[in-house]
Design a protein around this motif. Structure first.
Motif: not given
Length: 339
Positions: A193-200, A304-323
């Motif tokens: 239950n997060e507020v949707i933003s570029a980081r969440a 162990l656990g990781m967010g796929i969006e987080r890995i994709a952000n780092l791999k492809y240099k994407i700054r906005d999760l909403r995309m």
């Protein structure tokens, strides 16, 4: 009579038509009730008795030849019609472009491939879960903040049912039903239950890993994490583990990788530190093992656990999760080469 039959036979053998309409006209001319062949059949009664056998055989041959010729031409037009039927007249005149895998699917598959080479198998579970598998079995206290409405989506008619907040619930289900050794990864979608933003976002994707066996140590965990980091981000990647806290692991740690943009010198992405956090991990708490029916005095394990969006952000240099969830084709087409 004989001359007429021979003349019609020659005409029929020389028949050529350009389309189905002309063929139908030919059929009417020769084989219809008022056609020329039936007219000869009507005159047959006037043939002399000693000639009836010969003329009758010639008439039957004429009629058969005419029918065979028309059938042959009809089959040719039918074959052409079948070819035309393969053309979809409702299809757009513009080229239809092929699709490509979503960047999150590309990254998820790459993570799965890396862990598969280490002997991990895939495990999946329901996205609508109960409190036991999401919280209680994982050593969450009754007053833990994750149980609060601000973080978890609860089903209003039954507060014991939630949308899973992590794929650790899959791990508990596997531990309940299987005897170690257990070596699994759990990819899937989770909800918070997060507020949707570029980081969440209110939903995102995770991959969690679990290994339980006799004699599993933190050193085993570190080597797996180092292998994963180098395979995913490059052979020059370094890792560091920082002490942290998770209810279901003890000791717990967060893993950072060396920033591949600045090479560890410090930039905006790593906030000047030279390191970027990518996942949480630790040794499975003995209480969690006991809750799932595994003897903690015999077995140990790591998670162990990781967010796929987080890995994709780092791999492809994407700054906005909403995309990732907007389905903008201009954005998605950029990943065609990664498929």
């Amino acid at each position: 009579m004989k001359d007429k039959i021979e003349k019609l036979l020659a005409e029929i053998e020389a028949i050529k038509v350009a389309n189905a309409e002309e063929l139908n006209n030919i059929r009417i001319k020769y084989l219809s009730k008022k056609g020329e062949i039936n007219a000869l059949m009507a005159d047959f009664r006037n043939v002399a008795a000693d000639q009836k056998k010969e003329i009758g055989m010639l008439l039957n041959n004429l009629k058969n030849k005419a029918q065979e010729k028309i059938n042959m031409l009809k089959e040719q037009f039918d074959a052409q019609d079948n070819v035309d039927d393969d053309i979809d007249l409702t299809r757009t005149a513009f080229p239809v472009e092929l699709g490509a895998r979503h960047p999150l699917s590309v990254v998820k598959n790459e993570i799965i491939s890396i862990f598969s080479r280490l002997g991990f198998s895939i495990a999946e579970g329901p996205e609508i879960e109960d409190d036991w598998h999401v919280f209680s079995s994982l050593n969450f206290a009754e007053d833990h903040p994750a149980r609060d409405m601000q973080d978890t989506f609860f089903i209003q008619s039954n507060p014991d049912i939630v949308l899973r907040t992590h794929t650790s619930s899959v791990q508990t289900r596997v531990m309940e039903k299987n005897t170690p050794p257990i070596r699994i990864i759990c990819p899937g979608r989770v909800y918070r239950n997060e507020v949707i933003s570029a980081r969440a976002h209110c939903f995102f994707h995770q991959v969690e890993g679990l290994y339980i066996d006799k004699g599993v140590s933190f050193a085993d965990l570190r080597q797996v994490l180092l292998f994963f980091a180098k395979e995913m981000f490059g052979s020059d990647t370094k890792i560091r583990l920082r002490p942290s806290y998770f209810p279901f692991t003890e000791p717990s740690a967060e893993m950072d990788i060396s920033c591949d943009i600045c090479g560890g010198k410090g930039c905006q992405l790593c906030k000047g530190t030279g390191w970027v956090e990518i996942l949480g991990c630790g040794m499975v708490d003995p209480n969690v093992l006991e809750n799932c029916g595994i003897d903690s005095k015999v077995y140990s394990g790591y998670a162990l656990g990781m967010g796929i969006e987080r890995i994709a952000n780092l791999k492809y240099k994407i700054r906005d999760l909403r995309m990732f969830s907007e389905n903008d084709m201009r954005f998605l087409k950029e990943f065609e080469a990664a498929n």
